[in-house]
Design a protein around this motif. Sequence first.
Motif, PDB file in Angstrom:
ATOM      1  N   ARG A  24       0.852  -1.197   0.000  1.00 26.50           N
ATOM      2  CA  ARG A  24       0.000   0.000   0.000  1.00 26.50           C
ATOM      3  C   ARG A  24       0.880   1.237   0.000  1.00 26.50           C
ATOM      4  O   ARG A  24       1.713   1.428   0.887  1.00 26.50           O
ATOM      5  N   ASN A  25       0.691   2.098  -1.027  1.00 28.76           N
ATOM      6  CA  ASN A  25       1.507   3.297  -1.197  1.00 28.76           C
ATOM      7  C   ASN A  25       3.000   2.969  -1.152  1.00 28.76           C
ATOM      8  O   ASN A  25       3.803   3.744  -0.620  1.00 28.76           O
ATOM      9  N   ASP A  80      -0.153   1.541  -5.348  1.00 28.76           N
ATOM     10  CA  ASP A  80      -1.164   2.560  -5.082  1.00 28.76           C
ATOM     11  C   ASP A  80      -1.767   2.369  -3.695  1.00 28.76           C
ATOM     12  O   ASP A  80      -1.270   1.570  -2.891  1.00 28.76           O
ATOM     13  N   GLN A  81      -2.853   3.080  -3.429  1.00 22.10           N
ATOM     14  CA  GLN A  81      -3.444   3.069  -2.094  1.00 22.10           C
ATOM     15  C   GLN A  81      -4.046   1.726  -1.713  1.00 22.10           C
ATOM     16  O   GLN A  81      -4.307   1.486  -0.533  1.00 22.10           O
ATOM     17  N   LEU A  82      -4.249   0.841  -2.680  1.00 21.27           N
ATOM     18  CA  LEU A  82      -4.768  -0.500  -2.403  1.00 21.27           C
ATOM     19  C   LEU A  82      -3.704  -1.577  -2.577  1.00 21.27           C
ATOM     20  O   LEU A  82      -4.015  -2.768  -2.537  1.00 21.27           O
ATOM     21  N   GLY A  83      -2.479  -1.172  -2.796  1.00 22.43           N
ATOM     22  CA  GLY A  83      -1.394  -2.128  -2.936  1.00 22.43           C
ATOM     23  C   GLY A  83      -1.203  -2.658  -4.348  1.00 22.43           C
ATOM     24  O   GLY A  83      -0.390  -3.555  -4.562  1.00 22.43           O
ATOM     25  N   ARG A  84      -1.918  -2.114  -5.320  1.00 21.44           N
ATOM     26  CA  ARG A  84      -1.785  -2.565  -6.701  1.00 21.44           C
ATOM     27  C   ARG A  84      -0.558  -1.927  -7.346  1.00 21.44           C
ATOM     28  O   ARG A  84      -0.297  -0.751  -7.116  1.00 21.44           O
TER      29      ARG A  84
END
Length: 243
Positions: free
Chosen positions: A3-4, A21-25
């Motif tokens: 995440r991030n 990103d903010q969801l770990g993608r």
Amino acid sequence: RGRNAVPFLFEQDWTMWLGGDQLGRPLLARIIVAASNTMAVATGAVIASMVIGSSLGLIAGYSRGRAGQMIPRLADVIMSFPSLLLAVIVLYMLEPSVGNIILVLAITRIPVYLRTTRAEVLEIRERMFVQAAVVMGASTPRIIFRHILPVILPTLVTIATLDFAFVMLAESSLSFLGIGIQPPEVTWGLMVAQGRPYLTSAWWLSFWPGLAIILTTLSLNLLSNWMRIALDPTQRWRLETGG
């Protein structure tokens, strides 16, 4: 996990080189997927506007009757509204789907091709080779598609290349405002919007897709400038001499 995540070029998983990103993608994988969506919308809008606008411009430019006077008024009507404002109004009323976005962006760009094609045809139809074809009894479709269209096609292709950058920026703007492509689909503009709340703590969420937009736009502008010279016989000597 992730995440991030901070960008790290030596990360074992190459998809995490630009961070998460903010969801770990993984951002790199998302940017690649977003590129296909952004390019698909821009390609569809440019092709549709070029085909419709050029066809109307050919008719308006070659026709000496009422069509030659009425069709340019259509371009005037469309151009009386700011293109981005028109897109915002229409997409607020319609569902912001890929098809609707392509349709709206295509409509806003039709006047560019219509007016350019009409201006070119008005000049070319008076040239000697077109007059010779008329005297020899060639049909109107043959004159338009065999003698006039090949002359103006390089100009249209150059404009389309430059217009691709404009449409891509317009789509990114609409997605950034939240009325473009909707999640779970993703575009570069939507990625910039999703990373905006994290600018102080995870700036790379918006930076990488924003950089992709800038580099693509710059590349298209340089390409259109090169094509303008390469497709113009009077300017081609600059490429041959390296000037």
